[in-house]
Design a protein around this motif. Sequence first.
Motif, PDB file in Angstrom:
ATOM      1  N   GLU A  17     -14.800  -2.087   0.077  1.00 39.30           N
ATOM      2  CA  GLU A  17     -14.110  -1.160  -0.827  1.00 39.30           C
ATOM      3  C   GLU A  17     -12.596  -1.172  -0.638  1.00 39.30           C
ATOM      4  O   GLU A  17     -11.843  -1.169  -1.595  1.00 39.30           O
ATOM      5  CB  GLU A  17     -14.652   0.253  -0.629  1.00 39.30           C
ATOM      6  N   TRP A  18     -12.134  -1.203   0.627  1.00 35.60           N
ATOM      7  CA  TRP A  18     -10.692  -1.210   0.883  1.00 35.60           C
ATOM      8  C   TRP A  18     -10.057  -2.462   0.302  1.00 35.60           C
ATOM      9  O   TRP A  18      -9.048  -2.396  -0.384  1.00 35.60           O
ATOM     10  CB  TRP A  18     -10.426  -1.133   2.388  1.00 35.60           C
ATOM     11  N   GLN A  19     -10.641  -3.621   0.550  1.00 35.26           N
ATOM     12  CA  GLN A  19     -10.064  -4.878   0.096  1.00 35.26           C
ATOM     13  C   GLN A  19     -10.171  -5.022  -1.420  1.00 35.26           C
ATOM     14  O   GLN A  19      -9.266  -5.538  -2.062  1.00 35.26           O
ATOM     15  CB  GLN A  19     -10.743  -6.053   0.786  1.00 35.26           C
ATOM     16  N   ASP A  51       0.830  -1.208   0.000  1.00 37.03           N
ATOM     17  CA  ASP A  51       0.000   0.000   0.000  1.00 37.03           C
ATOM     18  C   ASP A  51       0.866   1.260   0.000  1.00 37.03           C
ATOM     19  O   ASP A  51       0.572   2.230  -0.710  1.00 37.03           O
ATOM     20  CB  ASP A  51      -0.925   0.022   1.218  1.00 37.03           C
ATOM     21  N   ARG A  73     -15.945  -8.898  -1.926  1.00 40.47           N
ATOM     22  CA  ARG A  73     -15.912  -7.984  -3.074  1.00 40.47           C
ATOM     23  C   ARG A  73     -16.609  -6.665  -2.758  1.00 40.47           C
ATOM     24  O   ARG A  73     -16.434  -5.688  -3.459  1.00 40.47           O
ATOM     25  CB  ARG A  73     -16.581  -8.631  -4.284  1.00 40.47           C
ATOM     26  N   ARG A  89      -4.490  -7.177  -1.780  1.00 39.10           N
ATOM     27  CA  ARG A  89      -5.287  -7.298  -0.559  1.00 39.10           C
ATOM     28  C   ARG A  89      -6.202  -8.516  -0.602  1.00 39.10           C
ATOM     29  O   ARG A  89      -6.839  -8.833   0.393  1.00 39.10           O
ATOM     30  CB  ARG A  89      -6.125  -6.041  -0.360  1.00 39.10           C
ATOM     31  N   GLN A 100       2.223   1.786  -3.397  1.00 35.83           N
ATOM     32  CA  GLN A 100       1.204   2.301  -4.308  1.00 35.83           C
ATOM     33  C   GLN A 100       0.975   3.786  -4.088  1.00 35.83           C
ATOM     34  O   GLN A 100       0.839   4.545  -5.046  1.00 35.83           O
ATOM     35  CB  GLN A 100      -0.120   1.543  -4.143  1.00 35.83           C
ATOM     36  N   ALA A 127     -10.078  -2.724  -3.634  1.00 33.34           N
ATOM     37  CA  ALA A 127      -9.352  -1.697  -4.384  1.00 33.34           C
ATOM     38  C   ALA A 127      -8.082  -2.209  -5.054  1.00 33.34           C
ATOM     39  O   ALA A 127      -7.708  -1.722  -6.117  1.00 33.34           O
ATOM     40  CB  ALA A 127      -9.018  -0.515  -3.469  1.00 33.34           C
ATOM     41  N   HIS A 128      -7.399  -3.178  -4.450  1.00 35.47           N
ATOM     42  CA  HIS A 128      -6.125  -3.647  -4.991  1.00 35.47           C
ATOM     43  C   HIS A 128      -6.007  -5.163  -4.874  1.00 35.47           C
ATOM     44  O   HIS A 128      -6.366  -5.744  -3.852  1.00 35.47           O
ATOM     45  CB  HIS A 128      -4.948  -2.986  -4.274  1.00 35.47           C
ATOM     46  N   ASP A 144       1.516   6.608  -6.901  1.00 35.26           N
ATOM     47  CA  ASP A 144       0.450   7.545  -7.262  1.00 35.26           C
ATOM     48  C   ASP A 144       0.881   8.998  -7.138  1.00 35.26           C
ATOM     49  O   ASP A 144       0.321   9.871  -7.804  1.00 35.26           O
ATOM     50  CB  ASP A 144      -0.784   7.317  -6.381  1.00 35.26           C
TER      51      ASP A 144
END
Length: 122
Positions: free
Chosen positions: A104-106, A61, A101, A112, A64, A108-109, A68
């Motif tokens: 949202e946090w999991q 993270d 699924r 995870r 990333q 996202a990438h 970004d």
Amino acid sequence: MRVSKFGGAVDPTARLESRQLWPPSVLSAIARYEGFLRQPGRPLYLPWPDCPCCDVVDARDTLQLALDQLPPLSRAALQELVSRLDADLRRRSLPDPDAPRDNEWQAAHWWRRRLHEPWPGW
């Protein structure tokens, strides 16, 4: 300022760390990610971390976030390294078919949503 390992005379990584992360968070994240991948065996299961300093997901993270935020030259050099590490993680770990699924946090990438080692005590 540090001389950049990832291109450029003035280190944009150090600037990013001083503004949004902590020095030397990017190099520490690389070391944690590489250290996890140096383990023998396949598949590798993500450990349940005791703290972020030991967490390979947190390390990825952090990388990333750096990717970004860094300018193109530094980003390209870091991306080359991270892509190599990601390919190794994809090859040596397994996707978690039960990863939520709708989280949202999991979701996202992809990193995870890899299988973790069994929860302690199970």
